[in-house]
Design an enzyme around this catalytic site. Structure first.
Site, short mmCIF file in Angstrom:
data_model
loop_
_atom_site.label_atom_id
_atom_site.label_comp_id
_atom_site.label_asym_id
_atom_site.label_seq_id
_atom_site.Cartn_x
_atom_site.Cartn_y
_atom_site.Cartn_z
CB SER A 20 4.95 -2.07 12.05
OG SER A 20 4.56 -0.85 12.36
CG HIS B 110 -6.02 1.82 5.22
ND1 HIS B 110 -5.36 2.85 6.02
CD2 HIS B 110 -5.04 0.92 4.96
CE1 HIS B 110 -4.10 2.57 6.50
NE2 HIS B 110 -3.98 1.35 5.89
CD GLU C 286 -3.63 -2.36 7.41
OE1 GLU C 286 -2.28 -2.78 6.93
OE2 GLU C 286 -4.15 -1.54 7.29
CG ASN D 14 -1.74 1.15 1.26
OD1 ASN D 14 -1.85 2.00 0.22
ND2 ASN D 14 -2.29 1.51 2.44
CD1 TRP D 15 3.74 0.98 -2.19
CD2 TRP D 15 3.86 1.65 -4.44
NE1 TRP D 15 4.32 0.08 -3.04
CE2 TRP D 15 4.43 0.34 -4.34
CE3 TRP D 15 3.60 2.16 -5.79
CZ2 TRP D 15 5.02 -0.11 -5.28
CZ3 TRP D 15 4.38 1.70 -6.78
CH2 TRP D 15 4.94 0.40 -6.59
CE LYS D 16 -0.24 3.26 4.35
NZ LYS D 16 -0.10 3.43 6.02
CD GLU E 145 -2.90 5.56 6.84
OE1 GLU E 145 -2.95 5.38 5.55
OE2 GLU E 145 -2.07 5.04 7.34
N GLY F 222 2.12 2.04 10.76
CA GLY F 222 3.03 3.04 10.39
C GLY F 222 3.84 3.46 11.83
N GLY G 177 2.93 -1.31 4.45
CA GLY G 177 2.84 0.05 3.96
C GLY G 177 4.33 0.70 3.83
P1 PGA Z 1 2.65 0.12 7.60
O1 PGA Z 1 1.16 0.57 7.06
O2 PGA Z 1 3.28 -1.15 7.15
O3 PGA Z 1 3.49 1.34 7.34
O4 PGA Z 1 2.51 -0.16 9.05
C1 PGA Z 1 0.46 -0.65 6.88
C2 PGA Z 1 -0.87 -0.06 6.23
O5 PGA Z 1 -1.14 1.01 6.41
O6 PGA Z 1 -1.64 -0.93 5.44
#
Ligand code: PGA
Length: 256
Positions: A214, A96, A168, A11-13, A98, A174, A235
């Protein structure tokens, strides 16, 4: 594993320029073998989907959208529908953390989006997870059950086969504070129970459950070996070429 293919999603956001995204995908496409036992998926910026869909070998890499709106078309300025994503992506992330916590998406939004994704013959990856305070109040399993019920209640038992669920924990996304495999294993059981309750035992057995939060090239093996976990949503580490390739390589050949 619930499926013979492990699902690895990067997931490159809202990272990388469109040019950088294209270079990254090009290199990945060049260097990667088509693994029989691993399905590699990337979720770049929506702006890059069109270019990437022409650039990549779809037998090696599949595309995922990071979000969509739930109406198929209409006066919804700034939104993109699952209908418009058809032909470009195979998967769509829905709910997600976020989206839920920064943009205020509710279970109702998530439910409508999951339904619109399957209606458009794409595969939703429904993201669920508890916050830090929900975790410390011992509410993890209640939250997960609520999010599964809330997200999937418009889906039929025929459509559930196209859904994957990503656990998640919000506190792990993150932060570098990744969940322990035994914790994930119990949550994966809760998810399968809830899916069984809603759609029956066959659906519960087959549904793919991913872990995200993470994940790095160093800790990836412990998650791949966690019973009940069929893949990963990554991510930060998916944005670093070497790390992402290492994760893909380690995923290949790991199985229960
Ligand atoms: P992260 O993000 O691996 O940076 O913790 C995971 C995600 O948001 O899908």
């Amino acid at each position: 594993m619930a499926n013979n293919k492990r699902l690895i999603i990067g997931n490159w956001k809202m990272n990388l320029s469109i040019h950088e995204t294209s270079l990254f995908a090009h290199k990945l496409n060049q260097d990667m073998k088509a693994h029989k036992d691993v399905e590699v998926v990337i979720a770049p910026s929506t702006l890059a989907l069109q270019t990437l869909s022409m650039q990549i070998d779809h037998n090696k890499i599949k595309l995922c959208a990071q979000n969509c709106y739930w109406r198929d078309d209409g006066a919804y300025t700034g939104e993109i529908s699952a209908n418009q994503l058809r032909g470009l992506v195979s998967y769509v992330l829905v709910g997600h953390s976020e989206r839920r916590h920064i943009f205020g998406e509710t279970d109702r939004d998530v439910r409508n989006k999951v339904q619109s994704v399957v209606r458009n013959r794409l595969k939703p990856v429904l993201c669920v997870g508890e916050t830090t305070s929900e975790r410390s109040n011992g509410e993890t399993h209640r939250v997960i059950n609520d999010q599964i019920t809330g997200g999937l209640s418009n889906i039929t038992s025929d459509e559930i086969k196209d859904v994957a669920i990503a656990y998640e924990p919000v506190w792990a996304v993150g932060t570098g504070d990744n969940a322990m495999p035994h914790e994930i294993q119990t949550v994966a059981k809760t998810i399968r129970h809830q899916v069984e309750h809603m759609f029956g035992s066959e659906a519960a057995k087959k549904i793919r459950i991913l872990y995200g939060g993470s994940v790095t090239s160093d800790n990836v093996i412990s998650y791949l070996e966690t019973p009940g976990i069929d893949g990963l949503l990554i991510g930060g580490a998916s944005l670093e070429y070497k790390k992402f390739m290492t994760i893909i390589d380690k995923s290949h050949g790991q199985g229960d």
